[in-house]
Structures are given as C-alpha cells and as structure tokens.
Design an enzyme around this catalytic site. Structure first.
Site, PDB file in Angstrom:
ATOM      1  N   GLU A   1     -12.161   2.869   5.140  1.00  0.00           N
ATOM      2  CA  GLU A   1     -11.101   3.043   6.138  1.00  0.00           C
ATOM      3  C   GLU A   1     -11.036   4.526   6.487  1.00  0.00           C
ATOM      4  O   GLU A   1     -10.121   5.239   6.097  1.00  0.00           O
ATOM      5  CB  GLU A   1      -9.757   2.540   5.614  1.00  0.00           C
TER       6      GLU A   1
ATOM      7  N   GLU B   1       0.823  -1.210   0.000  1.00  0.00           N
ATOM      8  CA  GLU B   1       0.000   0.000   0.000  1.00  0.00           C
ATOM      9  C   GLU B   1       0.857   1.259   0.000  1.00  0.00           C
ATOM     10  O   GLU B   1       1.601   1.490   0.966  1.00  0.00           O
ATOM     11  CB  GLU B   1      -0.915   0.030   1.225  1.00  0.00           C
TER      12      GLU B   1
END
Length: 252
Positions: free
Chosen positions: A232, A135
């Site tokens: 998120e 990520e």
C-alpha cells in the site's frame, strides 16, 4: 513471501477489473482495495476468478468531507452500520476475505470509543466467515483519527473478544506512531490479521526509506506470520515502473 497489490494506490488509473488483471501480470499473489462500490460485484468477481487472485480486503466507505470513516462517530450509528453492511455485502459477493471498518475523526473521544466498540460488535456479529479489521492510522497524516496505535487496537480486540476481529498492521503507520516496529508487532502477533508495507517517511515504494523490509519480512516469518504483505504505497510514476522492489521480498 506472498505479496498483495493494494489497488487503492496501485494502478489507480485503471478500472478495478483491469487493475486486478494488471496485478496478476506483475506477479502479485493477491489484491486488496479501498472503496470498490462503484464497480458491480459481478465484474470484480469475474476478474478475480479469471486471474485466480484472492481479494484480501476492502474498506467501509469513508463518509463525506474528510470524515475518514464513520464507526467512531457518536450519533452516526445508522450511517456507520449501513456502511458496514454495504462493505460486508460486497465482500461476500466477491469472495473478499476481510473488511476494514474505518473509525473516523470524532470530536468526543469517550463517546467515540463507545460508538466504535458497539459498531465493531455489530460488524463482527454480521460478518460470518469474513474477518473484520481495524487499522491504527498515524495522526501526522490523519490528525484526529480515533485509532492511532497498535496498543489501542489490541485493547479493543481483547476487550470485545470476537475471534473474527483482527488488527491490520500497516508498518508505515506503526513506525510513525512509536517506532520499535518489530517488537511491537511481535507482542500483538496473535491479533494481527494482515500486514501492509510502504516506505517511511515518504509512503513510497518499500525499498527506500528507514525500514528494512527484507529483514522485517524474514523476522515476521520466523515469528510465525503466514499471511500476505500488502503493498500500500504511492508510486511516483506508472505503477509498473515502481515494482523493482518485489524481487527482494519474493526471494524471502
């Protein structure tokens, strides 16, 4: 539109099994988490089986004292690989589909890149049917993080060549690190394994800020993205009070 609740930020006050049940009641289609390792795998698996929600991903442990991951830290190979193996064991025991291997904040970028690639290779070879995710994380929130842009992530995925190595495209981080969000995601779409959403710049609920998520979600679907969108974001109060945005995406 399939929505996943990231339980690293949502329902943080609840034990993981109860947070999974809360996500089901709220209408989410899946869950994901950060560091579930203090929860016995049989308890997490029981809640997943009860609700029918898949667990999409979890992170390798972040290390200590703000390390924010271990895989790109030179001379920490043993710690990094122990963290990878712990995460893969937990994923396989709970049916979790992916493990995000956290890079960390190294001092020496050249040595760090070699360490990161070697540890990712180790992870991919151990993973079996589990996807390994990397990520890009913005350097405003996490100064010094080794992996900061989708372009850097794509080069690593391409160079290593493992079919189970994918990019986690967090729209919040990608927008901060370069903007032009949709075109950059489109360019790398075959390498993307998961998409996450939150408001920019606040990282709050995704119906505020500078990103138009209904439009982005529809465009990604048109491009062929068939995965989930992971919520998120940081609620500014009880999670249940922050979920009014869900309808605008689930209708897509």
């Amino acid at each position: 539109m399939k929505l996943s609740a990231n339980l690293g930020f949502l329902w943080r006050e609840l034990p993981l099994p109860e947070a999974i049940r809360a996500a089901k009641r709220a209408g989410f289609d899946a869950v994901e988490c950060h560091f579930p390792f203090d929860v016995p795998t049989d308890e997490a698996r029981a809640a997943l089986d009860e609700t029918g929600l898949p667990m999409l991903g979890l992170n390798t442990r972040p290390g200590e004292d703000g390390e924010f991951g271990l895989a790109a830290l030179p001379d920490r190979e043993a710690d990094a690989r122990a963290a990878i193996e712990q995460a893969l064991d937990y994923a396989k025991a709970t049916g979790c589909r992916a493990v995000h291997v956290m890079a960390g904040k190294p001092d020496d970028s050249a040595r760090a890149d070699a360490a990161f690639r070697a540890n990712l290779s180790h992870a991919c070879e151990l993973a079996g049917n589990t996807t390994i995710l990397i990520e890009p994380i913005n350097t405003r929130d996490v100064p010094g993080y080794h992996l900061a842009t989708i372009e850097q992530a794509a080069e690593i995925v391409s160079a290593l060549g493992y079919p189970n190595l994918k990019i986690m495209a967090d729209c919040y981080h990608l927008q901060i690190m370069g903007g032009d969000l949709l075109r950059r995601i489109e360019k790398h779409l075959p390498m993307i394994g998961h998409v996450q959403i939150a408001a920019v710049p606040s990282r709050g609920r995704p119906d505020e800020g500078e990103l138009n998520y209904p439009w982005i979600a529809a465009a990604l679907r048109d491009m062929g993205y068939e995965g989930y969108f992971g919520a998120e974001y940081r609620p500014d109060g009880p999670t249940e009070d922050s979920l009014g945005w869900m309808g605008m995406l689930q209708s897509r």
